[in-house]
Write an enzyme that holds these catalytic residues in place. Structure first.
Site, PDB file in Angstrom:
ATOM      1  N   GLN A   1      45.190  45.012  48.666  1.00 54.36           N
ATOM      2  CA  GLN A   1      43.274  44.031  47.754  1.00 54.36           C
ATOM      3  C   GLN A   1      42.511  45.430  48.490  1.00 54.36           C
ATOM      4  O   GLN A   1      42.730  44.856  50.261  1.00 54.36           O
ATOM      5  CB  GLN A   1      43.603  42.631  47.676  1.00 54.36           C
ATOM      6  CG  GLN A   1      43.667  42.506  49.672  1.00 54.36           C
ATOM      7  CD  GLN A   1      42.055  41.681  50.148  1.00 54.36           C
ATOM      8  OE1 GLN A   1      42.620  40.902  50.772  1.00 54.36           O
ATOM      9  NE2 GLN A   1      40.934  41.615  49.738  1.00 54.36           N
ATOM     10  N   CYS A   2      40.593  45.158  48.554  1.00 53.31           N
ATOM     11  CA  CYS A   2      39.725  45.781  49.147  1.00 53.31           C
ATOM     12  C   CYS A   2      38.491  44.831  48.328  1.00 53.31           C
ATOM     13  O   CYS A   2      38.969  43.133  48.079  1.00 53.31           O
ATOM     14  CB  CYS A   2      39.349  46.796  48.796  1.00 53.31           C
ATOM     15  SG  CYS A   2      39.822  47.624  47.169  1.00 53.31           S
ATOM     16  N   ARG A   3      37.446  45.046  48.242  1.00 53.48           N
ATOM     17  CA  ARG A   3      36.083  44.661  48.296  1.00 53.48           C
ATOM     18  C   ARG A   3      36.651  44.352  46.566  1.00 53.48           C
ATOM     19  O   ARG A   3      36.146  43.582  45.929  1.00 53.48           O
ATOM     20  CB  ARG A   3      35.124  45.082  48.415  1.00 53.48           C
ATOM     21  CG  ARG A   3      33.753  44.405  48.446  1.00 53.48           C
ATOM     22  CD  ARG A   3      32.736  45.279  48.578  1.00 53.48           C
ATOM     23  NE  ARG A   3      30.985  44.107  48.252  1.00 53.48           N
ATOM     24  CZ  ARG A   3      30.704  44.988  47.432  1.00 53.48           C
ATOM     25  NH1 ARG A   3      30.965  45.955  46.419  1.00 53.48           N
ATOM     26  NH2 ARG A   3      29.548  44.284  46.514  1.00 53.48           N
TER      27      ARG A   3
ATOM     28  N   GLY B   1      38.158  46.614  44.435  1.00 51.82           N
ATOM     29  CA  GLY B   1      39.860  46.770  43.300  1.00 51.82           C
ATOM     30  C   GLY B   1      39.482  48.858  43.504  1.00 51.82           C
ATOM     31  O   GLY B   1      40.897  49.630  43.374  1.00 51.82           O
TER      32      GLY B   1
ATOM     33  N   ILE C   1      38.407  41.400  46.155  1.00 51.51           N
ATOM     34  CA  ILE C   1      38.109  40.083  46.755  1.00 51.51           C
ATOM     35  C   ILE C   1      36.781  39.259  46.193  1.00 51.51           C
ATOM     36  O   ILE C   1      36.465  38.047  45.870  1.00 51.51           O
ATOM     37  CB  ILE C   1      37.590  39.696  47.981  1.00 51.51           C
ATOM     38  CG1 ILE C   1      38.067  38.832  48.605  1.00 51.51           C
ATOM     39  CG2 ILE C   1      36.684  40.796  48.389  1.00 51.51           C
ATOM     40  CD1 ILE C   1      37.999  38.349  49.754  1.00 51.51           C
TER      41      ILE C   1
END
Length: 100
Positions: A61-63, A65, A91
């Site tokens: 996961q990141c900010r 995707g 997120i």
């Protein structure tokens, strides 16, 4: 590429399922907000491949995707992983779901 929705992730967390959550954002982003995953920034991923589990589901996961999708592609193409999932929407999507 396999993806998982934030709703699916939340259900897995609530059910106590075994999985590894890896956050590929930068440390300052992680400090602002995180989902409790292990922090391995995307740029450092090649040096930390051995920390990514191959024997259970791994959610990247990141900010939003995008970076985590790049992480999944890198690991699948260069290190033969087949147990990776990208968190769709990252997120931001998780926070939006939590705020509904």
């Amino acid at each position: 590429m396999k993806e998982i929705t934030v709703e699916e992730l939340k259900a897995m967390q609530e059910a106590g399922e075994e999985f590894q959550l890896i956050d590929v954002r930068e440390p300052h982003e992680y400090e602002e907000a995180n989902l409790g995953g292990e922090l391995i920034p995307l740029g450092q991923l090649p040096e930390h491949v051995d920390e990514v589990k191959k024997d259970q589901k791994v959610i990247m996961q990141c900010r939003s995707g995008s970076r985590s999708a790049n992480a999944v592609k890198y690991l699948e193409n260069n290190h033969n992983f087949d147990n990776l999932y990208n968190l769709k929407g990252g997120i931001l999507a998780y926070q939006a779901m939590e705020n509904q």
